[in-house]
Scaffold this active site. Structure first.
Site, short mmCIF file in Angstrom:
data_model
loop_
_atom_site.label_atom_id
_atom_site.label_comp_id
_atom_site.label_asym_id
_atom_site.label_seq_id
_atom_site.Cartn_x
_atom_site.Cartn_y
_atom_site.Cartn_z
N GLU A 167 -11.68 1.81 12.39
CA GLU A 167 -11.26 1.47 11.03
C GLU A 167 -11.71 0.05 10.69
O GLU A 167 -12.05 -0.24 9.54
CB GLU A 167 -9.74 1.62 10.87
CG GLU A 167 -9.19 3.02 11.18
CD GLU A 167 -9.87 4.16 10.43
OE1 GLU A 167 -10.33 3.93 9.30
OE2 GLU A 167 -9.96 5.28 10.99
N HIS B 160 -15.12 0.22 9.28
CA HIS B 160 -15.07 0.59 7.85
C HIS B 160 -14.64 -0.62 7.01
O HIS B 160 -15.19 -0.88 5.95
CB HIS B 160 -14.03 1.71 7.64
CG HIS B 160 -14.48 3.08 8.06
ND1 HIS B 160 -15.63 3.66 7.57
CD2 HIS B 160 -13.93 3.99 8.90
CE1 HIS B 160 -15.76 4.89 8.09
NE2 HIS B 160 -14.75 5.10 8.91
N GLU C 24 -19.53 5.85 7.59
CA GLU C 24 -19.20 6.26 8.96
C GLU C 24 -20.15 5.59 9.96
O GLU C 24 -19.78 5.36 11.11
CB GLU C 24 -19.28 7.78 9.04
CG GLU C 24 -18.55 8.41 10.19
CD GLU C 24 -17.04 8.20 10.19
OE1 GLU C 24 -16.46 7.81 9.17
OE2 GLU C 24 -16.44 8.42 11.26
ZN ZN Z 1 -14.39 6.95 9.95
#
Ligand code: ZN
Length: 502
Positions: free
Chosen positions: A267, A270, A296
Site C-alpha cells: 500500500e 501505491h 499496481e
Molecule cells: Zn495493489
C-alpha cells in the site's frame, strides 16, 4: 460562451466534482477503518447521495457544452491545460454513453449479487450465485455495447481499468507467462530445496513491534506522514483525498511475521504514487494514474522487488533483532529472504506467491473473456475453473468457495479488472530493469536502507506524469519498450533458481 472563459468554468466545475468525490472517499475510508457496524445503512445512504450529486454535476449537458466550447479554443491553451481538457473530455464521453437507467439497473444487480455472493461463498453454494452471475454477464455485454468496441466486447470493459489495452495484446503475453510460470512452479515443487518451514517462523510476533516496523519502513521508503497516515483495517487498501492526504491501511496478526509488513509496503507503493503527482495538478484528473496496471506496478515493485530482496533484509535484520529480543538470534538475512519468497502453490489468489500469482490472473482472464464473448455459460464456470487450476497450478479444487467463488470482483460486476494485476507485475519488472541500469549502485543503497534514488527515479518517470500519458506511453518513455514478458520472466527465473537451486 467565450472559449477562453469556457476552460476556466469547466475547470472550476471539475474541481467541485473532485471535492464531492473526495468527500465520498473520506466516508468510505471511515467506513472501513472507524465506523461501528450499525452505522452501515445510514452511511450507504450518505454515500449514495454524494455520489449521485458528483455524477449529476459531471455528466450534465452543461459540462458537455463547456467541453465543446473549450475544445474549440484548444490551440490557445498551454500543453498542461490541453492535457487536462483532453482527459476531462475522455471521461465525459465515456460517462455519457451509459444512460442513467442503465446505471441504476447495474447498481441494483450488483448489490443483489454481492449479498448473494457473500452467502454463496460461505456455504460454497455456486447455484445460489449462478442467476446473479448470469445477470451480471448480460449487463456487462450491454455495457460493452453502449461503450462501443472494435474486436471484442471484453475490450470495452478492459478499457475502464487498463486504458488502451486489448485482449488481442494480452493473449500472447498471457500464453507465454502461463507456460513459463507453470513450468517454474513445477520445478520448484520437485526441488530438494523445497523443504518445510523453519521452526522460528512459528513464534508470536508482538503486534505493537510489527506496527513500529511498518512505520519505520514506510518512512525509509519516503512516505510523507505529514501528508498521509496508516491505520488498521480488515482488508488493506490505499485511498487519497488530495496529494497531501493519502491514507493506507494494514492488518496485524501475531502469528504472521510478514503479513503486516508486506501489506504496508504494498500500500505504501501505491501511496508514494499518490503523493508524487505534480503540485499544480492537485485536485484535477491529471493527479491520478493512467491505469490500474501502472498503479499496481508501483505497489509490486516496492513489495516484491525491493521488500523481498536480500539487500532489504540485510539492512533490517539488526533493527529486527532489537525489536524482537531473543527471537531472531539464530536467523540470518538469507533466512528472512528465503521465507519472504517461499513458494506455496495455493488455490487462493490473494495467498499466492510471486511465482504463481499470474497463473491465478490468467485463468480468470480466460474465463471472463469466454463469458463475455458468449463462449462459456455461467453454469459451466465451476467445471472450467477447476480444469484450469489443475492445468496451471496442478491442484484439485475441493469446493467452489476455494475455487470460482473466492473473489469479490465478479460479484461487484467487475469484468476486465483481473489482467491489471499481471500487467502490474510486468510493468514493475520492466521499470526495475531500466532503473537498475540508470542507478548502478541501486542495490548497495537498498543494502544501507537508502531508497531515495529509487523513489526519485519513479517520481521522474512515472509519478509526475500523472495521467498525461497512458500506461504504455509511460513505459515506452521510461524503458524504450512495449509491455512484454522478458524482464519479468528473467527476474522471476533468476530469483527462484538461486533460492531453490534449480
Ligand atoms: Zn495493489
Amino acid at each position: 460562451m467565450n472559449p477562453a472563459h469556457a476552460f476556466e468554468t469547466l475547470h472550476l466545475r471539475m474541481l467541485d466534482v473532485g471535492h464531492l468525490r473526495a468527500a465520498s472517499a473520506v466516508l468510505d475510508w471511515d467506513q472501513e477503518v472507524n465506523m461501528p457496524s450499525a452505522g452501515a445503512p445510514a452511511r450507504g445512504r450518505q454515500l449514495a447521495t454524494l455520489n449521485a450529486h458528483a455524477h449529476a454535476l459531471f455528466a450534465a449537458s452543461e459540462t458537455g457544452n463547456l467541453i465543446n466550447d473549450a475544445l474549440a479554443a484548444r490551440d490557445h491553451l498551454g500543453p498542461d491545460r490541453q492535457a487536462l481538457l483532453d482527459e476531462i473530455a475522455y471521461d465525459y464521453n465515456r460517462a455519457v454513453r451509459i444512460p442513467e437507467t442503465f446505471v441504476r439497473r447495474f447498481s441494483e444487480a450488483r448489490s443483489a449479487a454481492y449479498q448473494a455472493w457473500l452467502d454463496a461463498r460461505r456455504l460454497s453454494d455456486f447455484l445460489a450465485f449462478l442467476p446473479h452471475l448470469e445477470a451480471l454477464v448480460v449487463l456487462n455485454r450491454e455495457k460493452a455495447a453502449l461503450l462501443g468496441y472494435i474486436d471484442t466486447p471484453y475490450d470495452a470493459l478492459l478499457e475502464d481499468y487498463e486504458r488502451g489495452m486489448t485482449s488481442a495484446q494480452l493473449k500472447p503475453i498471457f500464453d507465454l507467462l502461463a507456460r513459463r510460470q507453470s513450468a517454474l512452479a513445477a520445478r520448484i515443487s520437485e526441488s530438494a530445496a523445497a523443504v518445510g518451514e523453519p521452526g522460528w517462523l512459528g513464534q508470536r510476533w508482538d503486534t505493537a513491534r510489527q506496527w513500529e516496523f511498518t512505520e519505520q519502513v514506510l518512512r525509509d521508503m519516503g512516505f510523507d506522514f505529514n501528508a498521509g497516515r496508516q491505520d488498521r483495517s480488515a482488508h488493506p487498501f490505499t485511498t487519497n483525498f488530495s496529494i497531501h492526504d493519502v491514507r493506507i491501511t494494514t492488518r496485524l496478526t501475531e502469528e504472521d511475521f510478514f503479513s503486516a509488513l508486506f501489506s504496508s509496503i504494498h500500500e505504501g507503493g501505491h501511496a508514494l504514487y499518490e503523493q508524487g503527482y505534480r503540485e499544480e495538478d492537485e485536485g484535477t484528473v491529471l493527479a491520478s494514474a493512467p491505469s490500474l496496471g501502472m498503479h499496481e506496478s508501483q505497489s509490486r515493485l516496492w513489495e516484491n522487488m525491493i521488500g523481498r530482496s536480500l539487500p532489504f533484509w540485510n539492512h533490517y535484520l539488526p533493527y529486527l533483532r532489537k525489536q524482537y529480543p531473543g527471537q531472531l538470534d539464530r536467523v540470518g538475512a538469507e533466512d528472512l529472504f528465503r521465507e519472504a519468497n517461499r513458494v506455496r502453490t495455493s488455490l487462493i489468489r490473494v495467498e499466492a506467491d510471486e511465482c504463481t500469482y499470474n497463473l491465478h490472473v490468467i485463468l480468470r482472464f480466460e474465463l471472463e473473456t469466454a463469458l463475455i464473448e458468449g463462449r462459456l455459460e455461467a453454469a459451466d464456470v465451476p467445471g472450467a475453473w477447476n480444469e484450469k487450476v489443475r492445468q496451471y497450478l496442478g491442484l484439485e479444487v475441493p469446493d467452489d468457495a476455494s475455487g470460482c467463488l473466492q473473489d469479490i470482483h465478479w460479484s461487484h460486476g467487475s469484468f476486465g479488472y483481473f489482467p491489471t494485476y499481471a500487467l502490474g507485475n510486468l510493468y514493475s519488472a520492466q521499470l526495475l530493469a531500466t532503473m537498475e541500469a540508470a542507478i548502478p549502485d541501486l542495490w548497495d543503497q537498498v543494502n544501507e536502507g537508502v531508497f531515495g534514488p529509487c523513489l526519485c527515479w519513479l517520481r521522474e518517470h512515472v509519478h509526475r506524469v500523472g495521467r498525461r500519458e497512458t500506461a504504455v506511453e509511460i513505459l515506452r518513455d521510461a524503458t524504450g519498450k512495449e509491455p512484454d514478458t522478458d524482464a519479468f520472466l528473467e527476474y522471476l527465473e533468476s530469483k527462484y533458481s538461486a533460492l531453490y537451486n534449480l
